[in-house]
Design a protein around this motif. Sequence first.
Motif, PDB file in Angstrom:
ATOM      1  N   VAL A  57       0.852  -1.201   0.000  1.00 32.32           N
ATOM      2  CA  VAL A  57       0.000   0.000   0.000  1.00 32.32           C
ATOM      3  C   VAL A  57       0.885   1.247   0.000  1.00 32.32           C
ATOM      4  N   PHE A  58       1.911   1.223   0.834  1.00 30.34           N
ATOM      5  CA  PHE A  58       2.806   2.382   0.926  1.00 30.34           C
ATOM      6  C   PHE A  58       3.464   2.673  -0.429  1.00 30.34           C
ATOM      7  N   VAL A  73       1.622   6.599  -6.826  1.00 27.70           N
ATOM      8  CA  VAL A  73       0.440   7.226  -7.439  1.00 27.70           C
ATOM      9  C   VAL A  73       0.375   8.713  -7.057  1.00 27.70           C
ATOM     10  N   ARG A  74       0.616   8.981  -5.779  1.00 28.07           N
ATOM     11  CA  ARG A  74       0.449  10.371  -5.317  1.00 28.07           C
ATOM     12  C   ARG A  74       1.569  11.290  -5.785  1.00 28.07           C
ATOM     13  N   ILE A  92       6.777   8.659  -7.213  1.00 28.89           N
ATOM     14  CA  ILE A  92       8.091   8.290  -6.653  1.00 28.89           C
ATOM     15  C   ILE A  92       8.108   6.794  -6.328  1.00 28.89           C
ATOM     16  N   GLU A  93       9.124   6.098  -6.808  1.00 31.62           N
ATOM     17  CA  GLU A  93       9.299   4.681  -6.439  1.00 31.62           C
ATOM     18  C   GLU A  93       9.888   4.616  -5.036  1.00 31.62           C
ATOM     19  N   SER A  94       9.502   3.612  -4.289  1.00 31.68           N
ATOM     20  CA  SER A  94       9.974   3.591  -2.899  1.00 31.68           C
ATOM     21  C   SER A  94      10.186   2.177  -2.385  1.00 31.68           C
ATOM     22  N   GLU A  95      10.885   2.118  -1.271  1.00 29.09           N
ATOM     23  CA  GLU A  95      11.083   0.865  -0.532  1.00 29.09           C
ATOM     24  C   GLU A  95      10.890   1.177   0.942  1.00 29.09           C
ATOM     25  N   ILE A 131       2.044  19.149  -6.238  1.00 29.39           N
ATOM     26  CA  ILE A 131       1.873  18.374  -5.004  1.00 29.39           C
ATOM     27  C   ILE A 131       0.998  19.190  -4.052  1.00 29.39           C
ATOM     28  N   ASP A 132      -0.185  18.690  -3.782  1.00 34.12           N
ATOM     29  CA  ASP A 132      -1.054  19.474  -2.895  1.00 34.12           C
ATOM     30  C   ASP A 132      -1.366  18.753  -1.598  1.00 34.12           C
TER      31      ASP A 132
END
Length: 336
Positions: free
Chosen positions: A53-54, A60-61, A64-67, A192-193
């Motif tokens: 989910v994170f 989506v928001r 940014i790709e993340s781990e 970015i809001d």
Amino acid sequence: MIGSKETTCLVLYSGGLDSILACKVLQEQGIHVLALRFITPFFGYRLKGKEGVFKRETLVRYGIESELIDISEAYLKMLRGPSYGYGRYMNPCIDCKILMVREALKRLDEFGACFIATGEVLGQRPMSQRRDSLRAIERESGTGGMLLRPLSALCLSPTDVEREGLVDRSRLLALKGRGRRDQIALAARYGIDRYPAPAGGCVLTDPIISQRLRCIFGLWPDLGINDCLLAQLGRHFLLPDRSWLVIGRREAENARLISLMTGGDIQLNMVSSPGPVGLWRKMASDTYAALAAGILCRYSKMRSRPADVELSCPGRKRVVRGLVLSDEDIEGLKIN
Ligand code: SF4
């Protein structure tokens, strides 16, 4: 080669606006950004088990790709004796940053990255974002010239990353100070809001939880992850045998307390009236069972009458009549 697909950067990502902007500034140069969200019992732990989910939300928001990476064990070790000390509360901000940068450094090869960036802004935070603190983080983490602060880069000496042309220094920023106006304007420019309020999310900057953690670490220096999560909930009491009783303050806390039960813990529930849930930990014997039951009664509707409390653990249940306790009795046992 600037903007090459081969250039991957690991960004320390708290989910706050500055770390989002650091990612965006680098992405704008064509650098492949992977945001590392470190979690510990003191920040981000609610994301544990929700990696999918994170990662989806961050993508989506913010694009940014993340781990998500759990560094709880290493963090607890550091928290017991941070080299640069604590901030105003129990926040070891400089050591915290050093640890996170080191953890990122260890993962450069794993993620095919060649440098690390953070959303730090010179002068924004009194402890960890002074010029000397930024230098100390770079030095102690062992990153050498591989640590970039894209939001304040033009106020700092060029890093190897800039000198070697991996990043175009002329497209980095010169933000500094405590104001947020430039960051908010930049966020608007990137569309970015929605982003969290600054400085939120780390309970080590919470005066009440910090005080309690200090006290609890003093009593039980070998505290584990579950203990640190427990320390953030409910009302806390130290019984004469140095056992630890925690009483939930509301429904959601009661449920959370139960979810933190581990081997050796005892759960306390009122027998015949609604009331809070208790979790009793580190007891040496049952000697103080009636006292523990009495503390639970004190926070129920039976606060001034003797009442029965069920004490349970897997495979064992029994009922104990709680002692009737005065306010003074209770005060003397509280861990604040
Ligand atoms: S506020 Fe908390 S998470 Fe942030 S640097 Fe300080 S200790 Fe680390």
